[in-house]
Design a protein around this motif. Structure first.
Motif, PDB file in Angstrom:
ATOM      1  N   ARG A 337       0.852  -1.193   0.000  1.00 33.85           N
ATOM      2  CA  ARG A 337       0.000   0.000   0.000  1.00 33.85           C
ATOM      3  C   ARG A 337       0.881   1.234   0.000  1.00 33.85           C
ATOM      4  N   ARG A 338       0.594   2.139  -0.902  1.00 35.62           N
ATOM      5  CA  ARG A 338       1.316   3.412  -0.978  1.00 35.62           C
ATOM      6  C   ARG A 338       0.292   4.541  -0.886  1.00 35.62           C
ATOM      7  N   SER A 339       0.584   5.511  -0.038  1.00 38.05           N
ATOM      8  CA  SER A 339      -0.406   6.542   0.285  1.00 38.05           C
ATOM      9  C   SER A 339       0.042   7.916  -0.179  1.00 38.05           C
ATOM     10  N   THR A 340      -0.923   8.685  -0.658  1.00 35.78           N
ATOM     11  CA  THR A 340      -0.683  10.082  -1.026  1.00 35.78           C
ATOM     12  C   THR A 340      -1.801  10.935  -0.442  1.00 35.78           C
ATOM     13  N   THR A 341      -1.520  12.212  -0.260  1.00 37.27           N
ATOM     14  CA  THR A 341      -2.551  13.142   0.204  1.00 37.27           C
ATOM     15  C   THR A 341      -2.657  14.322  -0.751  1.00 37.27           C
ATOM     16  N   THR A 342      -3.827  14.930  -0.742  1.00 34.43           N
ATOM     17  CA  THR A 342      -4.105  16.118  -1.539  1.00 34.43           C
ATOM     18  C   THR A 342      -4.656  17.209  -0.626  1.00 34.43           C
ATOM     19  N   ASP A 343      -4.062  18.391  -0.729  1.00 34.02           N
ATOM     20  CA  ASP A 343      -4.514  19.572   0.017  1.00 34.02           C
ATOM     21  C   ASP A 343      -4.560  19.330   1.529  1.00 34.02           C
ATOM     22  N   VAL A 344      -3.553  18.644   2.045  1.00 30.02           N
ATOM     23  CA  VAL A 344      -3.385  18.488   3.491  1.00 30.02           C
ATOM     24  C   VAL A 344      -2.150  19.294   3.891  1.00 30.02           C
TER      25      VAL A 344
END
Length: 441
Positions: A337-344
């Motif tokens: 699992r690889r995670s990314t965030t947007t506008d955090v």
């Protein structure tokens, strides 16, 4: 229109690796700490403790559930009884409150002076500590316990001296809720001053990647005492209500800002009660700086990278806004699992009271981590100061240099800040002096 603050998790299979056998999983499990992640204990001060003069049992009902707690009463003069009450509630953690430990911690001597409670007791101010059987349950439930405690203090009080009521961390939110609800119900809470000590008025922060790791490795980690598992604190009602950004499991993709229905419900309940009590003078202290200078943590960079035979975990410091920004990943056997965030926002390095969240998770995994990278921000200064911004969208710059005008437009009447970004609930001489000067006046 601003983008939605969200997380996205990419699921994949690790090439060239077979599903691990039971022996390999057992070997991994033996290396993982069987304890609740992110929980901690206050360090007791040597010589700062004192036995309570009396302990009351407290209770309250929320959603047909009975919440319980205790009040430990320390008289300034036992012969005179309860005359000038200072009511102070315990904060966020897992399990029951340790009121003797809370007293000893906040009574830590500093700069050649007596601790906070000894100074108050010396001025004739009685100390009443509120504790909870389940610090991790609904804030509304523990607010009912606090209401029971406040009303008991009023009933036991000798004379008509008005109360000081507040608490540390979540305790400041619990008592804020309790006082606001009493006012809405037209109940005279007899409170002159409200005090919050590094309380997350607009929300707290635990890195999303660390929340995911708590869930991810839970299935192969043996349960701790009483069957408690490592993600029990992060999934608890209190965590869901306090954290601005929260994920429900390690696979979750979607909005993170106030994503839990429990936080939405809590904020709505607060609004129905006016958000803050209107009657008392409202004081607050922050364990963070006010000048916008945060922690030297490089946004988006690796905090720790752990590799084992059948598993791995990479945690990055939260990137600053942007789209599909990497925050880390994890694998166990075939699952990757690889995670990314947007506008955090990059809240790990924001000014504020800190928590050794990266250090706690690295230690649980037995991963190497730099001492400089162990702690990130838990309660940003802009939240502890109760500035006027939306607790859902967080339309504020976390590194704001807080001006007097910002404070005047905020929800508290007076706020004191620490000299540096210290550990959440840290005993700082300047903050204690400030409290004693205002409570004792």
């Amino acid at each position: 229109m601003a983008q939605e603050s969200r997380i996205d998790v990419a699921l994949a299979l690790k090439e060239g690796q077979a599903e691990p056998g039971s022996a390999e999983v057992a070997e991994l499990a033996a290396t993982l700490a069987p304890e609740v992640w992110f929980a901690g204990a206050l360090e007791r001060s040597e010589g700062g403790g004192r036995q309570a003069d009396v302990v009351w049992d407290l209770s309250g009902t929320y959603k047909d559930k009975t919440a319980r707690g205790k009040a430990a009463v320390y008289y300034a003069n036992p012969k005179l009884g309860l005359r000038r009450p200072f009511v102070f509630a315990d904060g966020f953690n897992y399990g029951p409150s340790d009121l003797p430990g809370l007293f000893a911690y906040f009574n830590t001597p500093y700069d050649g002076k007596q601790g906070l409670f000894d100074q108050l007791l010396g001025q004739g101010i009685d100390v009443v500590l509120l504790g909870f059987e389940e610090r991790h349950t609904y804030i509304q439930a523990n607010a009912e316990v606090a209401i029971d405690g406040i009303l008991r203090v009023i009933a036991e009080r000798v004379g008509d001296e008005r109360l000081t009521v507040g608490g540390v961390s979540m305790g400041g939110i619990v008592t804020r809720f309790a006082l606001a609800k009493l006012e809405t119900q037209k109940v005279d809470h007899q409170t002159r001053t409200y005090l919050s000590y590094d309380s997350p008025h607009n929300g707290a922060w635990i890195p999303l990647i660390l929340q995911q790791l708590a869930y991810f490795f839970e299935d192969v980690t043996p349960a701790g005492p009483d069957g408690v598992k490592q993600a029990d604190l992060i999934r608890s009602p209190a965590a869901q209500q306090l954290l601005w950004a929260w994920v429900e499991n390690s696979k979750y993709s979607g909005p993170v800002a106030t994503s839990s229905p429990l936080r939405k419900e809590f904020l709505e309940d607060l609004r129905r009660f006016g958000d803050y009590p209107a009657v008392p003078l409202k004081l607050g202290v922050s364990n963070g700086r006010r000048d916008g200078v945060g922690l030297p943590l490089p946004a988006g960079e690796v905090a720790f990278d752990w590799q084992a035979l059948i598993a791995s975990a990479t945690a990055r410091f939260q990137a600053d806004r942007g789209e599909k920004q990497k925050i880390g990943g994890m694998h166990l056997g075939l699952a990757v699992r690889r995670s990314t965030t947007t506008d955090v926002p990059a809240l790990d390095g924001a000014p504020g009271g800190t928590l050794d969240s990266f250090g706690k998770v690295a230690d649980a995994l037995k991963a190497k981590i730099s001492d400089d990278f162990r702690s990130g921000t838990f309660v940003p200064s802009v939240s502890a100061a109760a500035l006027a911004f939306d607790p859902v969208t967080w339309d504020v710059v976390p590194t704001l240099s807080i001006t007097d005008a910002d404070l005047e437009n905020g929800h508290l009447d007076e706020v004191a800040f620490d000299t540096d970004n210290h550990e959440h609930s840290h005993i700082s001489g300047g903050l204690i002096d400030w409290i004693v000067a205002r409570v004792g006046r």
